[in-house]
Motif scaffolding. Structure first.
Motif, PDB file in Angstrom:
ATOM      1  N   GLN A 141       0.862  -1.182   0.000  1.00  0.00           N
ATOM      2  CA  GLN A 141       0.000   0.000   0.000  1.00  0.00           C
ATOM      3  C   GLN A 141       0.897   1.229   0.000  1.00  0.00           C
ATOM      4  O   GLN A 141       1.892   1.280   0.725  1.00  0.00           O
ATOM      5  CB  GLN A 141      -0.889   0.026   1.248  1.00  0.00           C
ATOM      6  CG  GLN A 141      -1.838  -1.134   1.361  1.00  0.00           C
ATOM      7  CD  GLN A 141      -2.579  -1.119   2.686  1.00  0.00           C
ATOM      8  OE1 GLN A 141      -2.001  -0.795   3.727  1.00  0.00           O
ATOM      9  NE2 GLN A 141      -3.842  -1.469   2.659  1.00  0.00           N
ATOM     10  N   GLU A 172       1.162   5.576   0.123  1.00  0.00           N
ATOM     11  CA  GLU A 172       0.484   6.794   0.557  1.00  0.00           C
ATOM     12  C   GLU A 172       1.466   7.951   0.484  1.00  0.00           C
ATOM     13  O   GLU A 172       2.650   7.794   0.787  1.00  0.00           O
ATOM     14  CB  GLU A 172      -0.015   6.623   2.000  1.00  0.00           C
ATOM     15  CG  GLU A 172      -0.774   7.810   2.551  1.00  0.00           C
ATOM     16  CD  GLU A 172      -1.199   7.595   3.997  1.00  0.00           C
ATOM     17  OE1 GLU A 172      -1.768   8.533   4.584  1.00  0.00           O
ATOM     18  OE2 GLU A 172      -0.946   6.501   4.547  1.00  0.00           O
ATOM     19  N   LYS A 228       1.915  11.894   1.883  1.00  0.00           N
ATOM     20  CA  LYS A 228       1.481  13.026   2.705  1.00  0.00           C
ATOM     21  C   LYS A 228       2.207  14.246   2.164  1.00  0.00           C
ATOM     22  O   LYS A 228       3.422  14.380   2.331  1.00  0.00           O
ATOM     23  CB  LYS A 228       1.797  12.775   4.181  1.00  0.00           C
ATOM     24  CG  LYS A 228       1.094  11.538   4.749  1.00  0.00           C
ATOM     25  CD  LYS A 228       1.457  11.309   6.207  1.00  0.00           C
ATOM     26  CE  LYS A 228       0.843  10.026   6.741  1.00  0.00           C
ATOM     27  NZ  LYS A 228      -0.607  10.045   6.742  1.00  0.00           N
ATOM     28  N   ALA A 240      -1.056   7.514  -5.926  1.00  0.00           N
ATOM     29  CA  ALA A 240      -0.903   8.064  -4.577  1.00  0.00           C
ATOM     30  C   ALA A 240      -0.786   9.586  -4.633  1.00  0.00           C
ATOM     31  O   ALA A 240      -1.315  10.299  -3.759  1.00  0.00           O
ATOM     32  CB  ALA A 240       0.326   7.460  -3.903  1.00  0.00           C
ATOM     33  N   ALA A 257      -3.384  12.468  -3.074  1.00  0.00           N
ATOM     34  CA  ALA A 257      -2.917  13.521  -2.172  1.00  0.00           C
ATOM     35  C   ALA A 257      -3.189  14.918  -2.730  1.00  0.00           C
ATOM     36  O   ALA A 257      -2.802  15.914  -2.127  1.00  0.00           O
ATOM     37  CB  ALA A 257      -1.421  13.356  -1.903  1.00  0.00           C
TER      38      ALA A 257
END
Length: 203
Positions: free
Chosen positions: A11, A13, A15, A178, A182
């Motif tokens: 997975q 991600e 930020k 991703a 974001a």
């Protein structure tokens, strides 16, 4: 093993902000202590990642051959390793944290790479510049753990193989997704994915 299946086990991600943080999580069918040892023992680390040298203790420094170096900030066996991750002549803030925890008879591996990235570099490559490299590392670790200690992939030639190009292309696309999640604009994401793919798997 379909190598792209390995990619789907993770997975991803992002930020976004002044500091960019990439997060990768995946499960390995190995005990926490074994994964920890593979990540922290210099002899084992070189088998799937890179040779490392230095004073390998908290407060000491390390250097990965031909890659990053820095200070060992935290080391709490078998669950937490945190290091500064410095590369090039004028590196800014950059830290990598690895957390391991028992899950479903194996290990949940979580990597966080937080860094200040020059805007002009980010606009060219986005998160894939670092993310594809970490995907390759996690693939190497997975292959190493699942084959009884044989070496992982050879990053010098992996991009020349058909499965290597597939893996890199799909990794770059996954980091593009991703980036979109974001808040990255579709046009920016498409451009950075193309640049990142061309960098890791040139024609």
């Amino acid at each position: 093993m379909d190598i792209v299946d390995e990619l789907l086990k993770a997975q991803r991600e992002l930020k976004d902000g002044d500091v960019k943080t990439l997060v990768l999580r995946r499960h390995y069918d190995a005990e926490v202590e074994d994964v920890w040892d593979a990540c922290t023992d210099a002899e084992r680390l070189r088998r799937w990642f890179l040779p490392v040298s230095g004073d390998l203790r908290v407060g000491g420094t390390y250097q990965l051959e031909g890659n990053a170096g820095g200070e060992i900030l935290r080391c709490e066996p078998p669950s937490l390793l945190k290091v500064s991750w410095l590369f090039g002549e004028n590196p800014g803030f950059s830290e990598v944290e690895v957390r391991l925890s028992a899950q479903d008879g194996g290990t949940l591996f979580e990597l966080r790479h937080s860094a200040e990235v020059p805007p002009e570099f980010w606009d060219q490559y986005g998160p894939g510049a670092t993310g594809v490299g970490w995907d390759l590392a996690l693939l190497g670790l997975g292959l190493y753990l699942s084959t009884g200690g044989r070496d992982g992939i050879d990053e010098n030639t992996f991009h020349e193989t058909s499965e290597g190009r597939r893996y890199i292309t799909e990794s770059s696309r996954a980091w593009g997704e991703a980036h979109k999640a974001a808040g990255g604009s579709p046009d920016l994401v498409a451009a950075t994915v193309a640049k990142t793919t061309a960098f890791y798997a040139p024609e």
